[in-house]
Write a protein that holds these residues in place. Structure first.
Motif, PDB file in Angstrom:
ATOM      1  N   SER A  11       0.903  -1.322  -0.058  1.00  0.00           N
ATOM      2  CA  SER A  11       0.108   0.044  -0.017  1.00  0.00           C
ATOM      3  C   SER A  11       0.730   1.340  -0.055  1.00  0.00           C
ATOM      4  CB  SER A  11      -0.990   0.154   1.039  1.00  0.00           C
ATOM      5  OG  SER A  11      -2.080  -1.032   1.329  1.00  0.00           O
ATOM      6  N   LEU A  12       1.849   1.248   0.772  1.00  0.00           N
ATOM      7  CA  LEU A  12       2.805   2.512   0.748  1.00  0.00           C
ATOM      8  C   LEU A  12       3.234   2.472  -0.342  1.00  0.00           C
ATOM      9  CD1 LEU A  12       4.185   2.104   4.526  1.00  0.00           C
ATOM     10  CD2 LEU A  12       2.468   3.814   3.793  1.00  0.00           C
ATOM     11  N   THR A  13       4.014   1.678  -0.904  1.00  0.00           N
ATOM     12  CA  THR A  13       4.705   1.699  -2.211  1.00  0.00           C
ATOM     13  C   THR A  13       3.739   2.041  -3.328  1.00  0.00           C
ATOM     14  OG1 THR A  13       6.208  -0.203  -1.375  1.00  0.00           O
ATOM     15  CG2 THR A  13       6.085   0.418  -3.885  1.00  0.00           C
ATOM     16  N   LEU A  14       2.784   1.576  -3.223  1.00  0.00           N
ATOM     17  CA  LEU A  14       1.829   1.968  -4.515  1.00  0.00           C
ATOM     18  C   LEU A  14       1.270   3.474  -4.274  1.00  0.00           C
ATOM     19  CD1 LEU A  14      -0.727  -0.946  -4.721  1.00  0.00           C
ATOM     20  CD2 LEU A  14       0.891  -0.179  -6.344  1.00  0.00           C
ATOM     21  N   LEU A  15       1.164   3.966  -3.132  1.00  0.00           N
ATOM     22  CA  LEU A  15       0.901   5.322  -2.801  1.00  0.00           C
ATOM     23  C   LEU A  15       2.374   6.221  -3.468  1.00  0.00           C
ATOM     24  CD1 LEU A  15      -0.381   5.647   0.962  1.00  0.00           C
ATOM     25  CD2 LEU A  15      -1.748   6.406  -1.145  1.00  0.00           C
ATOM     26  N   VAL A  16       3.367   6.036  -3.266  1.00  0.00           N
ATOM     27  CA  VAL A  16       4.691   6.460  -3.674  1.00  0.00           C
ATOM     28  C   VAL A  16       4.855   6.390  -5.167  1.00  0.00           C
ATOM     29  CG1 VAL A  16       7.078   6.238  -3.893  1.00  0.00           C
ATOM     30  CG2 VAL A  16       6.022   6.234  -1.605  1.00  0.00           C
ATOM     31  N   LEU A  17       4.297   5.218  -5.837  1.00  0.00           N
ATOM     32  CA  LEU A  17       4.274   5.264  -7.237  1.00  0.00           C
ATOM     33  C   LEU A  17       3.196   6.100  -7.884  1.00  0.00           C
ATOM     34  CD1 LEU A  17       4.822   1.488  -7.580  1.00  0.00           C
ATOM     35  CD2 LEU A  17       6.367   3.137  -8.250  1.00  0.00           C
ATOM     36  N   ALA A  18       2.072   6.144  -6.978  1.00  0.00           N
ATOM     37  CA  ALA A  18       1.025   7.098  -7.653  1.00  0.00           C
ATOM     38  C   ALA A  18       1.344   8.458  -7.452  1.00  0.00           C
ATOM     39  CB  ALA A  18      -0.298   6.832  -6.873  1.00  0.00           C
ATOM     40  N   ASP A  19       1.931   8.868  -6.581  1.00  0.00           N
ATOM     41  CA  ASP A  19       2.509  10.340  -6.030  1.00  0.00           C
ATOM     42  C   ASP A  19       3.627  10.543  -7.214  1.00  0.00           C
ATOM     43  OD1 ASP A  19       2.822  12.751  -4.761  1.00  0.00           O
ATOM     44  OD2 ASP A  19       4.737  12.030  -4.291  1.00  0.00           O
ATOM     45  N   ALA A  20       4.352   9.615  -7.688  1.00  0.00           N
ATOM     46  CA  ALA A  20       5.560   9.854  -8.850  1.00  0.00           C
ATOM     47  C   ALA A  20       4.800   9.769 -10.332  1.00  0.00           C
ATOM     48  CB  ALA A  20       6.567   8.971  -8.767  1.00  0.00           C
ATOM     49  N   GLY A  21       3.452   9.487 -10.303  1.00  0.00           N
ATOM     50  CA  GLY A  21       2.767   9.409 -11.537  1.00  0.00           C
ATOM     51  C   GLY A  21       3.113   8.080 -12.336  1.00  0.00           C
ATOM     52  N   GLN A  22       3.634   7.105 -11.601  1.00  0.00           N
ATOM     53  CA  GLN A  22       3.825   5.933 -12.032  1.00  0.00           C
ATOM     54  C   GLN A  22       2.549   4.732 -11.724  1.00  0.00           C
ATOM     55  OE1 GLN A  22       6.453   4.855 -13.719  1.00  0.00           O
ATOM     56  NE2 GLN A  22       7.068   7.161 -13.936  1.00  0.00           N
ATOM     57  N   ALA A  23       1.453   5.160 -11.136  1.00  0.00           N
ATOM     58  CA  ALA A  23       0.393   4.319 -10.970  1.00  0.00           C
ATOM     59  C   ALA A  23      -0.781   5.183 -11.103  1.00  0.00           C
ATOM     60  CB  ALA A  23       0.309   3.709  -9.564  1.00  0.00           C
ATOM     61  N   ARG A  24      -1.738   4.698 -11.889  1.00  0.00           N
ATOM     62  CA  ARG A  24      -2.880   5.530 -12.240  1.00  0.00           C
ATOM     63  C   ARG A  24      -4.301   4.741 -12.212  1.00  0.00           C
ATOM     64  NH1 ARG A  24       0.795   7.365 -15.681  1.00  0.00           N
ATOM     65  NH2 ARG A  24       0.962   9.636 -15.866  1.00  0.00           N
TER      66      ARG A  24
END
Length: 104
Positions: free
Chosen positions: A40-53
């Motif tokens: 969950s934390l990693t997905l938040l970081v990836l979303a913040d970096a624009g890598q998860a949508r």
């Protein structure tokens, strides 16, 4: 009093069933809980970096879309990070590759 991102085993919430588990089963339960939280934390970081949508879907909850190869890399990195002898290098590499706002 706040909680750090990393809590000791005794501080993690456990169900009655997991509390009665043997050491091996309890360890597996903790690995699963840690993996889920770390994911969950990693997905938040990836979303913040624009890598998860988010991918909207009619009639179903929105799904998370990751770039090609990131899902497999994420699964492997999380697995390595929550073993009895954790290796966080793959996860750090994955996050570094996500972009400059994900400094590890």
């Amino acid at each position: 009093m706040g909680y750090s991102a990393f809590q000791s085993r005794s501080e993690l919430t456990r169900s009655e069933r997991s509390a009665a588990a043997t050491a091996r089963a309890a360890r597996e339960f903790l690995h699963t809980a840690l993996r889920d939280g770390l994911r969950s934390l990693t997905l938040l970081v990836l979303a913040d970096a624009g890598q998860a949508r988010r991918e909207p879907s009619s009639g179903e909850p929105a799904r998370l879309s990751l770039p090609h190869g990131v899902q497999d890399g994420l699964t492997a990195a999380l697995g390595a990070a929550v073993t009895d002898t954790p290796d966080t290098a793959p996860l750090c590499t994955l996050l570094r590759c996500a972009g400059p706002s994900t400094a590890v």
